[in-house]
Design an enzyme around this catalytic site. Sequence first.
Site, PDB file in Angstrom:
ATOM      1  N   SER A 131       0.290   7.704   5.778  1.00 57.24           N
ATOM      2  CA  SER A 131       0.177   6.373   6.359  1.00 57.24           C
ATOM      3  C   SER A 131      -0.676   5.531   5.430  1.00 57.24           C
ATOM      4  O   SER A 131      -1.634   6.037   4.835  1.00 57.24           O
ATOM      5  CB  SER A 131      -0.507   6.473   7.728  1.00 57.24           C
ATOM      6  OG  SER A 131      -0.982   5.201   8.124  1.00 57.24           O
TER       7      SER A 131
ATOM      8  N   HIS B 228       6.843   5.906   1.591  1.00 49.83           N
ATOM      9  CA  HIS B 228       7.691   4.762   1.216  1.00 49.83           C
ATOM     10  C   HIS B 228       8.655   5.162   0.097  1.00 49.83           C
ATOM     11  O   HIS B 228       9.828   4.766   0.098  1.00 49.83           O
ATOM     12  CB  HIS B 228       6.836   3.593   0.716  1.00 49.83           C
ATOM     13  CG  HIS B 228       5.891   3.034   1.732  1.00 49.83           C
ATOM     14  ND1 HIS B 228       4.529   3.218   1.664  1.00 49.83           N
ATOM     15  CD2 HIS B 228       6.123   2.300   2.852  1.00 49.83           C
ATOM     16  CE1 HIS B 228       3.953   2.604   2.691  1.00 49.83           C
ATOM     17  NE2 HIS B 228       4.895   2.048   3.424  1.00 49.83           N
TER      18      HIS B 228
ATOM     19  N   LYS C 108       8.025   8.142  11.371  1.00 44.41           N
ATOM     20  CA  LYS C 108       6.658   8.154  11.921  1.00 44.41           C
ATOM     21  C   LYS C 108       6.477   7.022  12.936  1.00 44.41           C
ATOM     22  O   LYS C 108       5.893   7.214  13.985  1.00 44.41           O
ATOM     23  CB  LYS C 108       5.605   8.043  10.809  1.00 44.41           C
ATOM     24  CG  LYS C 108       4.184   8.158  11.373  1.00 44.41           C
ATOM     25  CD  LYS C 108       3.159   8.277  10.301  1.00 44.41           C
ATOM     26  CE  LYS C 108       2.923   6.975   9.590  1.00 44.41           C
ATOM     27  NZ  LYS C 108       2.278   5.949  10.453  1.00 44.41           N
TER      28      LYS C 108
ATOM     29  N   ALA D 118       0.867  -1.189   0.000  1.00 46.65           N
ATOM     30  CA  ALA D 118       0.000   0.000   0.000  1.00 46.65           C
ATOM     31  C   ALA D 118       0.903   1.239   0.000  1.00 46.65           C
ATOM     32  O   ALA D 118       0.776   2.132   0.842  1.00 46.65           O
ATOM     33  CB  ALA D 118      -0.963  -0.007   1.184  1.00 46.65           C
TER      34      ALA D 118
END
Length: 284
Positions: free
Chosen positions: A190, A42, A154, A37
């Site tokens: 996120s 990323h 995070k 995802a």
Amino acid sequence: MSHDRPHLVRTPEEVRTVLDAHRRAGRTIGFVPTMGALHEGHLSLVRAAAAADDVVVVSIFVNPLQFGEGEDLDAYPRTLDADLDLLAPEGVALVFSPAPSTFTPETRRTTVHVEGLTGGLEAATRPTHFDGVTTIVTKLFNVVGADHAYFGEKDFQQQAILRRMALDLDMRTEVVTCPIVREADGLALSSRNVYLSGEQRRDALALSQALRELADGWEGNVDSGRSTLLGRLTAAQGIQLDYAEIIDPETLEPLEGVRSGDCQAVVAAWVGTTRLIDTMRLRV
Ligand code: PAF
């Protein structure tokens, strides 16, 4: 310009075969472990790896070991095709995406546990979570044998635990922590943000806004900082606060009094049925 998708590999043996050739040629390997995802957060890790290492490897594995009872393992977004498309222009040599039945089989009997850092914060409500993370990351580190592995800030507690684990166990892979990527309005990226409705997304902004205000006005007073943060977040609409703490960035111990050194503010909250976390460095 169109780019080819990265080479998708399903077994540890295939990963070793490809990467051994790179190692023999003297190339360094940068590794980005993910649960898929993928989003810009990323990709920022992939770009950090590409800037520092010769060969970039990404793993995509929704790790069943780190989800507790009643958590969102089944609902967790699985978007392998879209993930491979996103990675195509990033120069990734290899994507490792093993099958859960072979990578985490029922016969498995080994757990990697880091003492001390895994007791509070996230672990207070998710007691088995970090053993699941450290066990799977150890397996991934063993398979990939990277020089560096890149993690987002995070998940602040996660990166501190993984850094400790890699040091304590003399792993060849060095843990590198990269800054949080935020939307223009401050929301930390996120994979779980896809669960949020428009209204919940607006409510979720209270987390980053409260942290920003704290960091901007920070003069080292932990006690008043924590009560302002708690006050702001318990009063925020649509948010059910789990914790808001000011901690030592290395030991993760909650702090008190007045501090001149760096501190870290960490928060976790439910927005509807979605659990979000965020964090910010506090510097005088
Ligand atoms: O941060 C994550 O996405 C996961 O915890 C990780 C490090 C890939 C382990 O499953």
